[in-house]
Design a protein around this motif. Structure first.
Motif, mmCIF file in Angstrom:
data_model
loop_
_atom_site.group_PDB
_atom_site.id
_atom_site.type_symbol
_atom_site.label_atom_id
_atom_site.label_comp_id
_atom_site.label_asym_id
_atom_site.label_seq_id
_atom_site.Cartn_x
_atom_site.Cartn_y
_atom_site.Cartn_z
ATOM 1 N N LEU A 146 35.062 17.666 74.885
ATOM 2 C CA LEU A 146 34.544 16.101 75.449
ATOM 3 C C LEU A 146 35.613 15.493 75.766
ATOM 4 N N SER A 147 36.783 15.436 74.797
ATOM 5 C CA SER A 147 37.945 14.569 74.812
ATOM 6 C C SER A 147 38.918 15.231 75.887
ATOM 7 N N LEU A 148 38.801 16.500 76.196
ATOM 8 C CA LEU A 148 39.412 17.025 77.303
ATOM 9 C C LEU A 148 38.953 16.689 78.814
ATOM 10 N N THR A 149 37.652 16.553 78.828
ATOM 11 C CA THR A 149 37.241 16.164 80.167
ATOM 12 C C THR A 149 37.555 14.776 80.229
ATOM 13 N N GLU A 150 37.339 13.856 79.481
ATOM 14 C CA GLU A 150 37.639 12.369 79.497
ATOM 15 C C GLU A 150 39.183 12.205 79.571
ATOM 16 N N SER A 151 40.094 13.050 79.339
ATOM 17 C CA SER A 151 41.476 12.842 79.513
ATOM 18 C C SER A 151 41.823 12.959 80.958
ATOM 19 N N THR A 152 40.920 13.623 81.770
ATOM 20 C CA THR A 152 40.958 13.729 83.106
ATOM 21 C C THR A 152 40.235 12.813 84.080
ATOM 22 N N GLY A 153 39.679 11.832 83.276
ATOM 23 C CA GLY A 153 38.942 10.656 84.079
ATOM 24 C C GLY A 153 37.474 10.963 84.168
ATOM 25 N N VAL A 154 37.089 12.001 83.529
ATOM 26 C CA VAL A 154 35.627 12.530 83.678
ATOM 27 C C VAL A 154 34.795 12.175 82.368
ATOM 28 N N SER A 155 33.708 11.908 82.501
ATOM 29 C CA SER A 155 32.835 11.607 81.294
ATOM 30 C C SER A 155 31.512 12.531 81.581
ATOM 31 N N VAL A 156 31.371 13.762 80.783
ATOM 32 C CA VAL A 156 30.359 14.387 81.066
ATOM 33 C C VAL A 156 29.221 14.221 80.029
ATOM 34 N N PHE A 164 27.016 20.479 82.548
ATOM 35 C CA PHE A 164 27.829 21.070 81.616
ATOM 36 C C PHE A 164 27.152 21.699 80.500
ATOM 37 N N VAL A 165 27.880 22.817 80.021
ATOM 38 C CA VAL A 165 27.109 23.317 78.785
ATOM 39 C C VAL A 165 28.260 23.506 77.855
ATOM 40 N N LEU A 166 27.881 22.736 76.674
ATOM 41 C CA LEU A 166 28.889 22.530 75.730
ATOM 42 C C LEU A 166 29.066 23.497 74.653
ATOM 43 N N TYR A 167 29.949 23.887 74.313
ATOM 44 C CA TYR A 167 30.127 24.851 72.790
ATOM 45 C C TYR A 167 30.337 23.872 71.908
ATOM 46 N N ASP A 168 29.122 23.592 71.132
ATOM 47 C CA ASP A 168 28.844 22.737 70.166
ATOM 48 C C ASP A 168 29.038 22.777 68.959
#
Length: 309
Positions: free
Chosen positions: A211-221, A198-202
């Motif tokens: 990051l919270s968006l991915t976690e809301s789908t059950g995925v922790s990146v 994953f490439v994060l716009y930081d």
């Protein structure tokens, strides 16, 4: 007694200029008056208010007292409305002139500001609009201290003194390199990319959002790469270094270095990110700011992805 307070608009302007310049000498040069005129005006203002606004440092300029800092913050809005009043008195009617300072979030600027500036220049040719481009914290500070009157930004963790008006939304989407296994799909879920780098716009607040968006789908990146530069993120993806999630979409999928990214709609039921106009609560906007806000509403009305125009 409040009725005994007596000061002039000139004194207020001289104080504001001196406070921002941190120097009586620099203020005098900007105002094209003598240094003694500025010093006398500020002293008279302090005497009238019965409070010290500035601390004079011998050969080291000026600094604001706590009372002076709060007074300057309130004064900037007052002076802006004084300019509005002067325009009305001169009979300018609906023809706006003068300067307006607005704020704009970094990643929104290239997508929104050129269109806004061009459209406003056509509608109000005498209105000069300048922008402070920055992150959430910088824009909030600029609003709170009066450096800008309103700001276009994402509705993310905004300070309590600010009020917002939503003008559009920015749905998240995925970008992958052209040879990615999902490049020809019509959409993708984050869980399908769980094993990909994953490439994060930081940026502050933005990183937490993505990051919270991915976690809301059950995925922790765990991001492999981070960058605070929007185009660097896109170029990393184009060069096969992972996928990313963004909100603003350029018209073309070409990156700065000549690469390509493939844009995929996000199939997860995640809400779009509101884009808002933010300004100080309980503050009446000047006519210039009202004109800017109205043009934003007209330009962005009905858009669900500001970047595509």
């Amino acid at each position: 007694m409040a009725g005994d307070v007596n000061f002039t608009l000139v004194q207020l302007r001289y104080f504001a200029t001196a406070a921002e310049a941190c120097s009586m000498t620099a203020a005098a040069q900007q105002l094209r008056v003598s240094q003694s005129a500025v010093s006398t005006a500020v002293s008279q203002l302090e005497h009238s208010l019965q409070v010290q606004l500035l601390i004079r440092h011998h050969a080291k300029g000026l600094s604001l007292t706590a009372a002076g800092s709060r007074f300057l913050q309130e004064l900037k809005n007052f002076l802006a409305h004084a300019d509005d009043l002067a325009e009305t008195a001169r009979g300018l009617g609906t023809r706006l002139s003068g300067e307006l300072m607005i704020g704009c979030f970094l990643s929104l600027s290239p997508f929104l500001l050129p269109r806004l500036f061009a459209g406003l220049a056509e509608q109000h040719p005498d209105l000069r609009v300048q922008a402070i481009e920055g992150e959430t914290e910088e824009l909030q500070e600029a609003l709170l201290n009066g450096r800008c009157e309103l700001a276009l930004m994402y509705e993310m963790d905004l300070a309590e003194p600010l009020t917002t008006e939503q003008v559009t939304v920015a749905p998240p989407y995925v970008i992958v390199p052209p040879r990615h296994r999902f490049a020809k799909r019509k959409g993708v879920r984050i869980a399908e990319l769980a094993e990909d780098p994953f490439v994060l716009y930081d940026l502050p607040h933005s990183r937490e959002y993505f990051l919270s968006l991915t976690e809301s789908t059950g995925v922790s990146v765990q991001p492999r790469y981070r960058s605070s530069n929007y185009e660097t993120v896109r170029s990393l993806v184009a060069n096969g270094q992972g996928y990313s999630i963004l909100n603003q979409r350029p018209v073309r999928d070409t990156t700065y270095d000549g690469g390509q990214v493939v844009t995929l709609p996000l199939l997860d039921p995640v809400p779009p990110l509101p884009v808002v106009l933010a300004y100080l609560r309980n503050t009446r906007l000047t006519r210039r700011a009202q004109a800017f806000a109205e043009f934003c509403r007209e330009l962005l009305r009905g858009e669900d992805r500001p970047a595509e125009g």
